[in-house]
Design a protein around this motif. Structure first.
Motif, mmCIF file in Angstrom:
data_model
loop_
_atom_site.group_PDB
_atom_site.id
_atom_site.type_symbol
_atom_site.label_atom_id
_atom_site.label_comp_id
_atom_site.label_asym_id
_atom_site.label_seq_id
_atom_site.Cartn_x
_atom_site.Cartn_y
_atom_site.Cartn_z
ATOM 1 N N LEU A 204 0.834 -1.204 0.000
ATOM 2 C CA LEU A 204 0.000 0.000 0.000
ATOM 3 C C LEU A 204 0.865 1.249 0.000
ATOM 4 O O LEU A 204 0.578 2.209 -0.709
ATOM 5 C CB LEU A 204 -0.927 0.003 1.219
ATOM 6 C CG LEU A 204 -1.928 -1.152 1.301
ATOM 7 C CD1 LEU A 204 -2.879 -0.945 2.445
ATOM 8 C CD2 LEU A 204 -2.690 -1.313 0.011
ATOM 9 N N LEU B 26 -9.363 0.188 -1.698
ATOM 10 C CA LEU B 26 -9.772 1.374 -0.940
ATOM 11 C C LEU B 26 -8.894 2.567 -1.287
ATOM 12 O O LEU B 26 -9.315 3.703 -1.230
ATOM 13 C CB LEU B 26 -9.698 1.098 0.556
ATOM 14 C CG LEU B 26 -10.818 0.228 1.121
ATOM 15 C CD1 LEU B 26 -10.610 0.011 2.599
ATOM 16 C CD2 LEU B 26 -12.160 0.869 0.869
ATOM 17 N N MET C 75 -6.862 7.826 0.277
ATOM 18 C CA MET C 75 -6.872 7.121 1.566
ATOM 19 C C MET C 75 -5.459 6.690 1.956
ATOM 20 O O MET C 75 -4.681 6.236 1.127
ATOM 21 C CB MET C 75 -7.797 5.902 1.477
ATOM 22 C CG MET C 75 -8.107 5.299 2.832
ATOM 23 S SD MET C 75 -9.106 3.816 2.704
ATOM 24 C CE MET C 75 -10.664 4.492 2.170
ATOM 25 N N GLN C 76 -5.115 6.866 3.217
ATOM 26 C CA GLN C 76 -3.805 6.454 3.712
ATOM 27 C C GLN C 76 -3.765 4.923 3.858
ATOM 28 O O GLN C 76 -4.786 4.334 4.211
ATOM 29 C CB GLN C 76 -3.554 7.071 5.089
ATOM 30 C CG GLN C 76 -3.451 8.574 5.098
ATOM 31 C CD GLN C 76 -2.148 9.050 4.482
ATOM 32 O OE1 GLN C 76 -1.130 8.387 4.597
ATOM 33 N NE2 GLN C 76 -2.204 10.176 3.806
ATOM 34 N N PRO C 77 -2.597 4.319 3.612
ATOM 35 C CA PRO C 77 -2.497 2.859 3.773
ATOM 36 C C PRO C 77 -2.993 2.373 5.133
ATOM 37 O O PRO C 77 -3.744 1.402 5.216
ATOM 38 C CB PRO C 77 -0.998 2.593 3.617
ATOM 39 C CG PRO C 77 -0.500 3.691 2.761
ATOM 40 C CD PRO C 77 -1.353 4.892 3.080
ATOM 41 N N ALA D 29 -6.676 2.292 5.202
ATOM 42 C CA ALA D 29 -7.213 1.191 4.388
ATOM 43 C C ALA D 29 -7.123 -0.129 5.143
ATOM 44 O O ALA D 29 -8.068 -0.916 5.188
ATOM 45 C CB ALA D 29 -6.451 1.101 3.068
ATOM 46 N N ILE D 30 -5.967 -0.355 5.785
ATOM 47 C CA ILE D 30 -5.772 -1.600 6.533
ATOM 48 C C ILE D 30 -6.783 -1.693 7.673
ATOM 49 O O ILE D 30 -7.432 -2.718 7.883
ATOM 50 C CB ILE D 30 -4.324 -1.692 7.078
ATOM 51 C CG1 ILE D 30 -3.349 -1.847 5.905
ATOM 52 C CG2 ILE D 30 -4.175 -2.857 8.035
ATOM 53 C CD1 ILE D 30 -1.899 -1.759 6.298
ATOM 54 N N LEU E 135 -9.718 -0.251 7.921
ATOM 55 C CA LEU E 135 -11.074 -0.486 7.412
ATOM 56 C C LEU E 135 -11.267 -1.948 7.024
ATOM 57 O O LEU E 135 -12.300 -2.538 7.325
ATOM 58 C CB LEU E 135 -11.363 0.434 6.218
ATOM 59 C CG LEU E 135 -11.548 1.914 6.554
ATOM 60 C CD1 LEU E 135 -11.919 2.701 5.298
ATOM 61 C CD2 LEU E 135 -12.622 2.104 7.609
ATOM 62 N N VAL E 136 -10.255 -2.523 6.354
ATOM 63 C CA VAL E 136 -10.375 -3.926 5.948
ATOM 64 C C VAL E 136 -10.460 -4.826 7.181
ATOM 65 O O VAL E 136 -11.271 -5.750 7.241
ATOM 66 C CB VAL E 136 -9.188 -4.340 5.048
ATOM 67 C CG1 VAL E 136 -9.187 -5.834 4.820
ATOM 68 C CG2 VAL E 136 -9.269 -3.621 3.724
ATOM 69 N N GLU E 137 -9.614 -4.519 8.188
ATOM 70 C CA GLU E 137 -9.660 -5.328 9.417
ATOM 71 C C GLU E 137 -11.014 -5.192 10.106
ATOM 72 O O GLU E 137 -11.483 -6.119 10.765
ATOM 73 C CB GLU E 137 -8.539 -4.910 10.378
ATOM 74 C CG GLU E 137 -7.131 -5.201 9.888
ATOM 75 C CD GLU E 137 -6.853 -6.688 9.743
ATOM 76 O OE1 GLU E 137 -7.576 -7.488 10.347
ATOM 77 O OE2 GLU E 137 -5.927 -7.053 8.987
ATOM 78 N N LEU F 179 -14.966 -3.295 6.825
ATOM 79 C CA LEU F 179 -15.635 -2.263 6.031
ATOM 80 C C LEU F 179 -14.885 -2.103 4.719
ATOM 81 O O LEU F 179 -13.830 -1.486 4.682
ATOM 82 C CB LEU F 179 -15.624 -0.930 6.777
ATOM 83 C CG LEU F 179 -16.475 -0.838 8.033
ATOM 84 C CD1 LEU F 179 -16.052 0.356 8.851
ATOM 85 C CD2 LEU F 179 -17.935 -0.738 7.662
ATOM 86 N N THR F 180 -15.395 -2.702 3.660
ATOM 87 C CA THR F 180 -14.654 -2.616 2.400
ATOM 88 C C THR F 180 -15.231 -1.549 1.483
ATOM 89 O O THR F 180 -14.810 -1.425 0.349
ATOM 90 C CB THR F 180 -14.645 -3.971 1.688
ATOM 91 O OG1 THR F 180 -15.991 -4.411 1.581
ATOM 92 C CG2 THR F 180 -13.852 -4.982 2.481
ATOM 93 N N LEU F 181 -16.182 -0.762 2.000
ATOM 94 C CA LEU F 181 -16.799 0.320 1.235
ATOM 95 C C LEU F 181 -17.241 -0.168 -0.152
ATOM 96 O O LEU F 181 -16.983 0.503 -1.144
ATOM 97 C CB LEU F 181 -15.843 1.512 1.074
ATOM 98 C CG LEU F 181 -15.195 2.116 2.317
ATOM 99 C CD1 LEU F 181 -14.517 3.425 1.949
ATOM 100 C CD2 LEU F 181 -16.201 2.366 3.417
#
Lengths: 278, 134
Positions: A187, A225, B82-84, B87-88, B90-92, B95-97
């Motif tokens: 990322l 994302l 989005m900052q890495p 993103a991490i 949200l995935v954890e 929430l994958t939007l």
């Protein structure tokens, strides 16, 4: 432990101090096969000897406070021996050697009471040896953990294939800790290079089970994302079969058999075509 | 109370979140944004979260609902920058939007919107196919 502890071993050690230390050092040195200088070893041994006498022979439990200094010393020694790469036997022999030395001494005296005293000493010496082994093992585990961490960092290179395209060749087993590192590296690379396409190549991943697939999915979702698309490549025939057999769904993630196909797809998606010279 | 500014760029709205979102700020933003979309008849919304470094499940869901609300009001929504770490997280959080479009930066987000949104009114002097007409 006998109800009336026999403290004679301490007198035995005191009377023959120099002889005991010399013989003990020699025995320890022989087992370390010249990998430590005699004077260093003699110093260590003398310190252990002094620590042992600090208990005045009244205490057979090495956890008691009279042996605090001795335990600290053994902690130190155990750690050093582990760092120096000695085997557990080699490390412990420097303690256990004392028994043989004292036994020899007793043999010459031929005195029954003295043998009982030796039995008491023996308990302490065994405990000391085991205690040192424990710290030795702990130190070893620390070394292994550090190495695992180093490996983790080594094994996650993100390479730029083209403008807008980065690749992440994965080698080795994917566990949660590693996925975390891999995910962060990928990322960050996407953000730093402003790439919209990432290729995760799993040619070097020996097996894909549900957990590994889950980790891959998470990475792909996180990349999405950010606004980047991932392609998973390097899926070997056996792995494809396992994936289907396990019922793993890769969803709408593009998968390709090899890296070059994945790269072609990524280039096409970013509006590029490879044309042969006519 | 701080409000998140909503800027109008032509047919689009740009929401740039430059502070760490508080729960009430996020709720207010959702309110403001839906009002502004209706007022301006915007066809596209860019939500720039590049300065957002910490998210929790609530903010994550707010981003997702805000985008969903905009879509209901017929404005294509793109979350950009989005900052890495975000993103991490949200995935954890699971929430994958899904359904929300994302882009690496504002520039790419704008391009994405221009490509996908059909602007019904074309200004005089500019042909729809970018002046390449013969």
């Amino acid at each position: 432990m006998s109800p009336q502890p026999d403290h004679q071993w301490i007198d035995l050690l005191r009377e023959n101090e120099d002889e005991v230390i010399a013989a003990w050092t020699a025995a320890a040195e022989a087992s370390l096969a010249g990998r430590m200088t005699g004077s260093d070893l003699a110093n260590d041994i003398r310190e252990i000897y002094n620590g042992l006498l600090a208990g005045e022979g009244a205490e057979t439990d090495i956890r008691s406070s009279v042996y605090d200094g001795l335990r600290a010393l053994l902690n130190d020694l155990g750690r050093t021996r582990a760092r120096q790469g000695f085997s557990p036997t080699e490390a412990a022999t420097s303690i256990f050697a004392l028994k043989q030395v004292v036994l020899d001494l007793l043999g010459r005296r031929g005195d029954l009471a003295a043998y009982r005293a030796f039995a008491n000493l023996s308990i302490i010496v065994d405990d000391l040896g085991l205690y040192m082994l424990e710290t030795y093992a702990n130190a070893r585990e620390t070394v292994i953990a550090q190495q695992a961490e180093t490996l983790l960092e080594l094994s996650t290179p993100v390479v730029k294939l083209w403008d807008n395209i980065v690749a992440l060749p994965l080698v080795g087993t994917l566990d949660s800790a590693r996925t975390q590192v891999v995910m962060e590296a990928l990322l960050q690379a996407l953000v730093d290079t402003g790439s919209e396409h990432a290729i995760i190549d799993i040619t070097g991943v020996p097996a894909v089970d549900t957990q590994v697939a889950q980790h891959l999915l998470k990475t792909v979702q996180a990349a999405r994302l950010l606004g980047a698309e991932c392609i998973v490549s390097g899926i070997r025939p056996q792995i494809a079969q396992t994936v289907v057999a396990l019922g793993i769904e890769f969803g709408d993630i593009h998968t390709k058999a090899n890296l070059s196909d994945a790269m072609l797809l990524a280039m096409r998606r970013s509006g590029l075509d490879i044309v042969g010279r006519s | 109370m701080e409000r998140i500014p909503i800027l109008r760029i032509g047919e689009m709205l740009l929401v740039s979140i430059q502070v760490d979102l508080q729960d009430h700020t996020a709720l207010m933003l959702q309110d403001d944004l839906s009002n502004r979309i209706v007022e301006t008849g915007a066809k596209g919304v860019l939500i720039d979260i590049s300065a957002l470094e910490i998210v929790d499940s609530f903010i994550g869901r707010m981003i997702s609902t805000t985008a969903a609300v905009s879509r209901v009001l017929d404005a294509e929504t793109v979350v950009v920058g989005m900052q890495p770490a975000v993103a991490i997280t949200l995935v954890e959080l699971g929430l994958t939007l899904s359904g929300v479009r994302t882009a690496l930066d504002v520039d790419r987000g704008l391009r994405m919107l221009r490509d996908s949104v059909e602007f019904p009114v074309v200004e005089r002097g500019v042909t729809p196919d970018d002046g390449r007409a013969d």
